[in-house]
Design an enzyme around this catalytic site. Structure first.
Site, PDB file in Angstrom:
ATOM      1  N   HIS A   1       0.881  -1.213  -0.040  1.00 26.53           N
ATOM      2  CA  HIS A   1      -0.012  -0.169   0.048  1.00 26.53           C
ATOM      3  C   HIS A   1       0.928   1.122  -0.019  1.00 26.53           C
ATOM      4  O   HIS A   1       2.118   1.276   0.466  1.00 26.53           O
ATOM      5  CB  HIS A   1      -0.882   0.356   1.207  1.00 26.53           C
ATOM      6  CG  HIS A   1      -1.770  -1.017   1.613  1.00 26.53           C
ATOM      7  ND1 HIS A   1      -1.419  -2.107   2.196  1.00 26.53           N
ATOM      8  CD2 HIS A   1      -3.019  -1.140   1.322  1.00 26.53           C
ATOM      9  CE1 HIS A   1      -2.404  -3.005   2.178  1.00 26.53           C
ATOM     10  NE2 HIS A   1      -3.338  -2.368   1.732  1.00 26.53           N
TER      11      HIS A   1
ATOM     12  N   ASP B   1       2.192   2.361   3.060  1.00 27.76           N
ATOM     13  CA  ASP B   1       2.950   1.053   3.927  1.00 27.76           C
ATOM     14  C   ASP B   1       4.476   1.524   3.712  1.00 27.76           C
ATOM     15  O   ASP B   1       5.525   1.315   4.543  1.00 27.76           O
ATOM     16  CB  ASP B   1       3.141  -0.249   3.302  1.00 27.76           C
ATOM     17  CG  ASP B   1       1.836  -1.084   3.316  1.00 27.76           C
ATOM     18  OD1 ASP B   1       0.834  -0.601   4.247  1.00 27.76           O
ATOM     19  OD2 ASP B   1       1.601  -1.663   2.480  1.00 27.76           O
TER      20      ASP B   1
ATOM     21  N   GLU C   1     -11.057  -6.870  -4.500  1.00 28.74           N
ATOM     22  CA  GLU C   1     -10.604  -7.946  -3.131  1.00 28.74           C
ATOM     23  C   GLU C   1     -11.833  -7.965  -2.490  1.00 28.74           C
ATOM     24  O   GLU C   1     -11.829  -6.963  -1.589  1.00 28.74           O
ATOM     25  CB  GLU C   1      -9.324  -7.497  -2.851  1.00 28.74           C
ATOM     26  CG  GLU C   1      -9.074  -8.838  -1.374  1.00 28.74           C
ATOM     27  CD  GLU C   1      -7.660  -8.452  -0.681  1.00 28.74           C
ATOM     28  OE1 GLU C   1      -6.659  -7.823  -1.555  1.00 28.74           O
ATOM     29  OE2 GLU C   1      -7.727  -8.600   0.375  1.00 28.74           O
TER      30      GLU C   1
ATOM     31  N   GLU D   1      -9.165 -13.498  -1.500  1.00 25.73           N
ATOM     32  CA  GLU D   1      -8.342 -13.937  -0.217  1.00 25.73           C
ATOM     33  C   GLU D   1      -9.155 -15.197   0.806  1.00 25.73           C
ATOM     34  O   GLU D   1     -10.144 -14.936   0.919  1.00 25.73           O
ATOM     35  CB  GLU D   1      -8.261 -12.740   0.806  1.00 25.73           C
ATOM     36  CG  GLU D   1      -7.756 -12.855   1.756  1.00 25.73           C
ATOM     37  CD  GLU D   1      -6.850 -11.842   2.597  1.00 25.73           C
ATOM     38  OE1 GLU D   1      -6.705 -10.545   1.844  1.00 25.73           O
ATOM     39  OE2 GLU D   1      -7.015 -11.477   3.781  1.00 25.73           O
TER      40      GLU D   1
ATOM     41  N   HIS E   1     -11.192 -14.040   3.684  1.00 23.08           N
ATOM     42  CA  HIS E   1     -12.261 -13.186   3.158  1.00 23.08           C
ATOM     43  C   HIS E   1     -13.375 -13.894   2.768  1.00 23.08           C
ATOM     44  O   HIS E   1     -14.408 -13.814   3.181  1.00 23.08           O
ATOM     45  CB  HIS E   1     -11.978 -12.115   2.210  1.00 23.08           C
ATOM     46  CG  HIS E   1     -10.846 -10.974   2.478  1.00 23.08           C
ATOM     47  ND1 HIS E   1     -10.633 -10.137   1.631  1.00 23.08           N
ATOM     48  CD2 HIS E   1     -10.182 -10.972   3.715  1.00 23.08           C
ATOM     49  CE1 HIS E   1      -9.562  -9.365   2.296  1.00 23.08           C
ATOM     50  NE2 HIS E   1      -9.337  -9.826   3.644  1.00 23.08           N
TER      51      HIS E   1
ATOM     52  N   ASP F   1     -10.473 -11.378  10.855  1.00 24.93           N
ATOM     53  CA  ASP F   1      -9.715 -11.647   9.806  1.00 24.93           C
ATOM     54  C   ASP F   1      -8.378 -11.804  10.400  1.00 24.93           C
ATOM     55  O   ASP F   1      -7.650 -10.783  10.560  1.00 24.93           O
ATOM     56  CB  ASP F   1      -9.586 -10.483   8.852  1.00 24.93           C
ATOM     57  CG  ASP F   1      -8.829 -10.802   7.515  1.00 24.93           C
ATOM     58  OD1 ASP F   1      -8.703 -11.792   7.456  1.00 24.93           O
ATOM     59  OD2 ASP F   1      -8.809  -9.466   6.965  1.00 24.93           O
TER      60      ASP F   1
ATOM     61  N   ASP G   1      -5.953 -13.516   9.376  1.00 25.12           N
ATOM     62  CA  ASP G   1      -4.669 -13.585   8.616  1.00 25.12           C
ATOM     63  C   ASP G   1      -3.196 -14.600   8.873  1.00 25.12           C
ATOM     64  O   ASP G   1      -2.285 -14.006   9.264  1.00 25.12           O
ATOM     65  CB  ASP G   1      -4.258 -12.198   8.449  1.00 25.12           C
ATOM     66  CG  ASP G   1      -4.891 -11.162   7.554  1.00 25.12           C
ATOM     67  OD1 ASP G   1      -5.928 -11.556   6.816  1.00 25.12           O
ATOM     68  OD2 ASP G   1      -4.833  -9.748   7.729  1.00 25.12           O
TER      69      ASP G   1
ATOM     70  N   ASP H   1      -0.551 -12.359   2.149  1.00 26.07           N
ATOM     71  CA  ASP H   1      -1.295 -11.469   3.191  1.00 26.07           C
ATOM     72  C   ASP H   1      -1.620 -12.244   4.423  1.00 26.07           C
ATOM     73  O   ASP H   1      -2.790 -12.354   4.942  1.00 26.07           O
ATOM     74  CB  ASP H   1      -2.646 -11.114   2.358  1.00 26.07           C
ATOM     75  CG  ASP H   1      -3.469  -9.920   3.031  1.00 26.07           C
ATOM     76  OD1 ASP H   1      -2.646  -9.316   4.041  1.00 26.07           O
ATOM     77  OD2 ASP H   1      -4.274  -9.254   2.595  1.00 26.07           O
TER      78      ASP H   1
HETATM   79  C1  XUL Z   1      -7.703  -6.546   4.492  1.00 28.42           C
HETATM   80  C2  XUL Z   1      -6.580  -6.890   3.207  1.00 28.42           C
HETATM   81  C3  XUL Z   1      -5.983  -5.705   2.658  1.00 28.42           C
HETATM   82  C4  XUL Z   1      -5.928  -6.058   1.235  1.00 28.42           C
HETATM   83  C5  XUL Z   1      -5.136  -4.693   0.473  1.00 28.42           C
HETATM   84  O1  XUL Z   1      -8.237  -7.447   5.058  1.00 28.42           O
HETATM   85  O2  XUL Z   1      -6.635  -8.229   2.983  1.00 28.42           O
HETATM   86  O3  XUL Z   1      -4.797  -6.165   3.183  1.00 28.42           O
HETATM   87  O4  XUL Z   1      -5.259  -7.125   0.781  1.00 28.42           O
HETATM   88  O5  XUL Z   1      -5.761  -3.589   0.827  1.00 28.42           O
HETATM   89 CO    CO Z   2      -5.769  -9.143   1.278  1.00 23.46          CO
END
Ligand code: XUL
Ligand code: CO
Length: 488
Positions: A151, A154, A282, A318, A321, A357, A359, A389
């Site tokens: 991003h 970032d 996404e 994702e 998600h 989430d 991750d 991610d």
């Molecule tokens: C948030 C997510 C983000 C996107 C990019 O859940 O997955 O990091 O991948 O903005």
């Molecule tokens: Co993501």
């Protein structure tokens, strides 16, 4: 205890594989093993000085095969192995998520940072950003990931004004370009952070205030410029704040119209600067916003088609998600692939006992094999890739944990890739599914698919000739056992 810290080797690590201490594993692993010859190139600013390497005790991760006991080696991911004329690195196109691996500090809603990184120093925010980026590129090389993703905020600090933020970004992007050239690591995709700053608390493109919309447009314009300058293969739109908390204050239709207008503007701008990368949506159903407009792939497709955007976008699916939306990872891949809109993967996993989430790095080979089957059947990800991610758990504070996490994720994907290829080569599932639908390949079934018959003809047929259909088993248990025979 760190694997690489000899002083910690006396105690038995609770998680140490096969009951050995990590120090014993290290001693064994370092004995007689050939380390990769490829020297890690370092940043131009590091001028090849070893003393300034950020991970001095970790060498480039080598492939040592499934029997290795070296925790810092690949067991399945052999980047140089050629399969069907392409290296595994080129098949899998792994990417490192800058935000988690180099900006994540281990904070959670109840506690402050746990990760102290030695590279977080410098005289001002931009030099810290560059120093951090040197560490990141050293990591990308040592973990043998050909891609990275970021991003805008970032990689470069937000300034006091938009103009200052843009200047900061320009300086860090120049540095990233030098590092990309020096290391050969490429950009998978870029994106703009339109969710962290308080200005975006009620949305960016869907904010009720046109001023915020304009500001977000300016930010995405700049992020697209940066992505183009770094030759990104794609650009991602994740709308974490594009949705609503309550319909009491929301005009849903107007917000969706605005989001579509924003995406059309992005398409037009990309065209005007000659950015040829793939645009990706996404989807995520919730978190941070209660309801997000890009809920899942199916609602994303409906949205893009409604607003005439479908030709310009694919999906970045994702795993976590998908599960938050009540779907499996494979389901989301399959829905995107069915419309030729599978673009890229954000590789992670959630904890099904938790509702957010998380991750995490995905080590579930069964889940990944199913996902790989759908991806390979769809012809692969094209210019997309598998972007990790995923983040370390808050107490995983050692530098080597960053390597161990990615090794686990990469190995699980590589293992799944190989199993899925074997399954497809043997074709048993394809054969089963083809046979299950065979009645549509001939006779009146074929005329149904060709839309050459209607209710009248079919009613006549059912009444005169067909009679009662004979039920046939779906054979799910047989198929699950068949899948198991490839897995274990
Ligand atoms: C948030 C997510 C983000 C996107 C990019 O859940 O997955 O990091 O991948 O903005
Ligand atoms: Co993501």
């Amino acid at each position: 205890m760190p694997i690489l810290d000899p002083s910690s080797g006396a105690a038995n690590g609770p998680g140490s594989p096969s009951g050995r201490t990590f120090a014993q594993i290290r001693a064994r692993a370092n004995f007689g093993l050939v380390l990769p010859s490829a020297a890690v190139l370092v940043s131009p600013t590091l001028t090849m000085k070893k003393t300034r390497a950020h991970f001095p005790r970790i060498k480039t991760i080598a492939y040592e095969g499934p029997k290795t006991t070296n925790a810092l080696a690949f067991r399945h991911y052999n980047p140089d192995e050629v399969i069907d004329g392409k290296t595994m690195a080129a098949h899998l196109r792994f990417s490192i998520a800058y935000w988690h691996s180099f900006r994540g500090a281990g904070t959670d809603p109840f506690g402050s940072a746990t990760l102290q990184r030695p590279w977080e120093k410098g005289s001002d925010p931009v030099s810290i950003a560059k120093h951090r980026m040197d560490a990141a590129f050293e990591f990308f090389q040592k973990i043998r990931a050909p891609f990275w993703a970021f991003h805008d905020r970032d990689i470069a600090p937000e300034g006091r004004t938009l103009a200052e933020s843009n200047r900061n970004l320009d300086r860090v992007v120049d540095h990233a370009r030098d590092l990309q050239r020096a290391t050969g690591v490429k950009l998978l995709w870029g994106t703009a952070n339109l969710f962290s700053h308080p200005r975006y608390m009620c949305g960016a493109a869907t904010n009720p205030d046109a001023h915020v919309f304009a500001y977000a447009a300016a930010q995405v314009k700049k992020a697209l410029d940066a992505t183009k300058r770094l030759n990104g293969t794609g650009y991602v739109f994740w709308g974490g704040r594009e949705g609503y908390e309550t319909l009491l204050n929301t005009n849903l239709k107007r917000e969706q119209d605005h989001l579509a207008a924003f995406l059309h503007m992005a398409v037009d701008y990309a065209k005007s600067i000659g950015f040829k990368g793939q645009f990706l949506i996404e989807p995520k159903p919730k978190e941070p916003t209660k309801h997000q407009y890009d809920f899942d792939v199916a609602s994303g497709i409906a949205f893009l088609r409604t607003y005439g955007l479908e030709k310009h976008f694919k999906f970045n699916v994702e795993t976590n998600h998908a599960t938050l939306a009540g779907h499996t990872f494979q389901h989301e891949i399959e829905v995107a692939a069915a419309q030729g809109m599978l673009g890229s993967i954000d590789a992670n996993s959630g904890d099904l006992l938790l509702g957010w989430d998380t991750d995490q790095f995905n080590t579930d080979v069964r889940e990944l094999t199913l996902a790989m089957l759908s991806i390979l059947r769809a012809g692969g990800l094209g210019t997309g890739g598998f972007n990790f991610d995923a983040k370390l758990r808050r107490p995983s504070i050692d530098l080597e944990d960053l390597f161990l996490a990615h090794i686990g994720g990469m190995d699980a994907y590589a293992c799944a890739f190989k199993i899925a290829r074997r399954i497809l080569a043997e074709g048993k599932f394809e054969e089963f599914v083809a046979a299950r639908y065979a009645s549509f390949d001939r006779g009146y079934g074929r005329t149904i698919e060709q839309r050459r018959v209607g209710f009248r003809e079919l009613s006549k047929l059912a009444l005169s000739k067909l009679g009662e259909p004979r039920p046939r088993s779906g054979k799910q248990e047989y198929l699950e056992n068949l899948l198991g025979s490839y897995l274990h």
